[in-house]
Design an enzyme around this catalytic site. Structure first.
Site, PDB file in Angstrom:
ATOM      1  N   THR A 123       2.595  57.993 -37.973  1.00 47.18           N
ATOM      2  CA  THR A 123       2.360  59.114 -38.879  1.00 47.18           C
ATOM      3  C   THR A 123       3.112  58.951 -40.199  1.00 47.18           C
ATOM      4  OG1 THR A 123       2.887  61.462 -39.161  1.00 47.18           O
ATOM      5  CG2 THR A 123       4.216  60.294 -37.572  1.00 47.18           C
ATOM      6  N   ASP A 124       2.564  59.568 -41.247  1.00 46.58           N
ATOM      7  CA  ASP A 124       3.261  59.563 -42.542  1.00 46.58           C
ATOM      8  C   ASP A 124       4.490  60.467 -42.528  1.00 46.58           C
ATOM      9  OD1 ASP A 124       2.028  62.057 -42.568  1.00 46.58           O
ATOM     10  OD2 ASP A 124       1.242  61.874 -44.611  1.00 46.58           O
ATOM     11  N   GLU A 125       4.636  61.284 -41.462  1.00 47.08           N
ATOM     12  CA  GLU A 125       5.811  62.173 -41.404  1.00 47.08           C
ATOM     13  C   GLU A 125       7.117  61.396 -41.354  1.00 47.08           C
ATOM     14  OE1 GLU A 125       4.146  66.131 -39.228  1.00 47.08           O
ATOM     15  OE2 GLU A 125       6.249  65.713 -39.385  1.00 47.08           O
ATOM     16  N   TYR A 162      10.199  65.538 -33.847  1.00 46.82           N
ATOM     17  CA  TYR A 162       8.932  64.796 -33.730  1.00 46.82           C
ATOM     18  C   TYR A 162       8.927  63.595 -34.662  1.00 46.82           C
ATOM     19  CZ  TYR A 162       4.144  63.476 -34.827  1.00 46.82           C
ATOM     20  OH  TYR A 162       2.998  62.739 -35.076  1.00 46.82           O
ATOM     21  N   LYS A 211       8.954  59.507 -33.825  1.00 50.36           N
ATOM     22  CA  LYS A 211       7.900  58.574 -34.258  1.00 50.36           C
ATOM     23  C   LYS A 211       8.526  57.434 -35.074  1.00 50.36           C
ATOM     24  CE  LYS A 211       3.994  58.897 -33.580  1.00 50.36           C
ATOM     25  NZ  LYS A 211       3.086  58.557 -32.449  1.00 50.36           N
TER      26      LYS A 211
END
Ligand code: NAD
Ligand code: DAU
Length: 336
Positions: free
Chosen positions: A125-127, A150, A154
């Site tokens: 994810t880009d998070e 989260y 990741k």
């Protein structure tokens, strides 16, 4: 190609299974999924009718379950979607997030190494880049500044996956996509939650000032990108996947109000998310250059298709909103 797809009963994993089977891009697909609150066999109803499809219920953090899946699938590639994927849940209850996203990814990587599996795509994810200040867009070399349990889990699993390339020569690529939306998305994320609530005349809870920016990617565009990375991505490389459509949350909510015809009075300004990232923005130039992929679904079309799907699948929404969902909803929104 024989595929082992983890988390294939979730939102993006099930769309990927439909996509690869529909495009004739797999000889067989075995889904390994724990069927948590987010996993749903209804999402795989279409695939289940295909003789190339198999399903195994199991936990990616349990070595015996992973071993059974690998023995049954005999895969040439693993496409790893399984995760605890919701930021708010990771704030309320981080333990399953760490267990699945970190220990689960570790267990899969070990199995892939042990069995000499030829290809491994780790879906991320880009998070992991955290909040990106204007006017920058993150490329794949941007620092990892994860904000929530989260996103930290990741980021950790991305580094672990890449370490299996550098240390053990496993053929791993990591993808980092922006915010997905589309049919079959669990109604805890912004777009499906707002659509489901709008269609029922329920409040639309906007966190903080609603000016946080996300880049929106239609789920089918994401699936085409993952397939491109699976086929053409280079070992040890990271590929960003963005929708080229940045919008503040309140603008997304206004469009959902217009598309569903509900009253704007349903908007509720509620307490902000702790550690809320203000802006996600990324460039997918590397993926476009190396594979020719580009997003094809304009946000207006994707949103219209998504609203139409939720209108005609009220029974699906009712089924996934179990007692567990209502407990989460009260816990997350009750005191905001
Ligand atoms: P989701 O929550 O809809 O589905 C997750 C699936 O994983 C479910 O079927 C669940 O049952 C399964 N699962 C959870 N824990 C498991 C475990 N321990 N063992 C086996 N299966 C388990 O998630 P999603 O939105 O489809 O996201 C899929 C992947 O894509 C995740 O890795 C997520 O981090 C990543 N991602 C999501 C988005 C997004 O906007 N949704 C964007 C970028 C990346
Ligand atoms: O960027 C990719 C990520 O996008 C994925 O890795 C995650 O799995 C996915 O959940 C998503 O994370 P976000 O936190 O960006 O998505 P979410 O839908 O939870 O929230 C989107 C924005 O909307 C965010 O700024 C918070 C806001 N929001 C969300 C909800 C659920 C609200 O204002 N109200 C809400 O009720």
């Amino acid at each position: 190609m024989r595929l082992l797809v983890t988390g294939g009963a979730g939102f993006i994993g099930s769309a990927f299974v439909r996509h690869v089977l529909g495009a004739g891009q797999a000889d067989s697909v075995l889904v390994l999924d724990k069927l948590t609150y987010a996993g749903n066999m209804d999402n795989l109803a279409e695939a289940a009718a295909d003789p190339r499809f198999q399903f195994l219920r199991g936990d990616i953090a349990e070595p015996a379950d992973v071993e059974a899946a690998v023995n049954q699938a005999q895969p040439g590639a693993v496409v790893h979607f399984a995760a605890e994927s919701h930021v708010d849940r990771s704030i309320l209850s981080p333990e399953p997030v760490i267990r699945t996203n970190l220990n689960g990814t570790f267990t899969l990587l070990e199995a892939a190494k042990r069995h000499g599996i030829a290809r491994f795509v780790h879906v991320s994810t880009d998070e992991v880049y955290g909040s990106i200040p204007e006017p920058h867009d993150a490329d794949e070399t941007y620092p990892l500044i994860a904000s929530s349990p989260y996103s930290a889990s990741k980021a950790g699993s991305d580094l672990l996956a890449l370490s299996y390339f550098r240390t053990f020569g496993l053929n791993v690529s990591v993808t980092r996509a922006s915010n997905n939306y589309g049919p079959f998305q669990f109604p805890e994320k912004l777009i499906p939650l707002m659509i489901a609530n709008a269609l029922e005349g329920k409040p639309l809870p906007v966190y903080g000032n609603g000016m946080q920016v996300r880049d929106w990617l239609f789920v089918e565009d994401h699936c085409r990108a993952i397939l491109a990375v699976l086929r053409q991505g280079r070992a040890g490389e990271i590929y960003n996947i963005g929708g080229n459509r940045s919008l503040p949350n309140i603008e997304v909510v206004r469009r959902i109000i217009a598309a569903t015809g509900c009253s704007p009075d349903l908007i509720r300004w509620v307490t902000d998310r702790p550690g809320h990232d203000v802006r996600y923005a990324l460039t997918s130039a590397k993926l476009e250059r190396e594979t020719g992929w580009q997003p094809q679904v304009a946000f207006e079309d994707g949103l219209e298709r998504t609203v139409a799907w939720y209108r005609t699948h009220r029974d699906w929404v009712d089924r996934v909103r179990s007692g567990e969902y209502r407990r989460f909803y009260d816990q997350n929104y009750g005191n905001r």
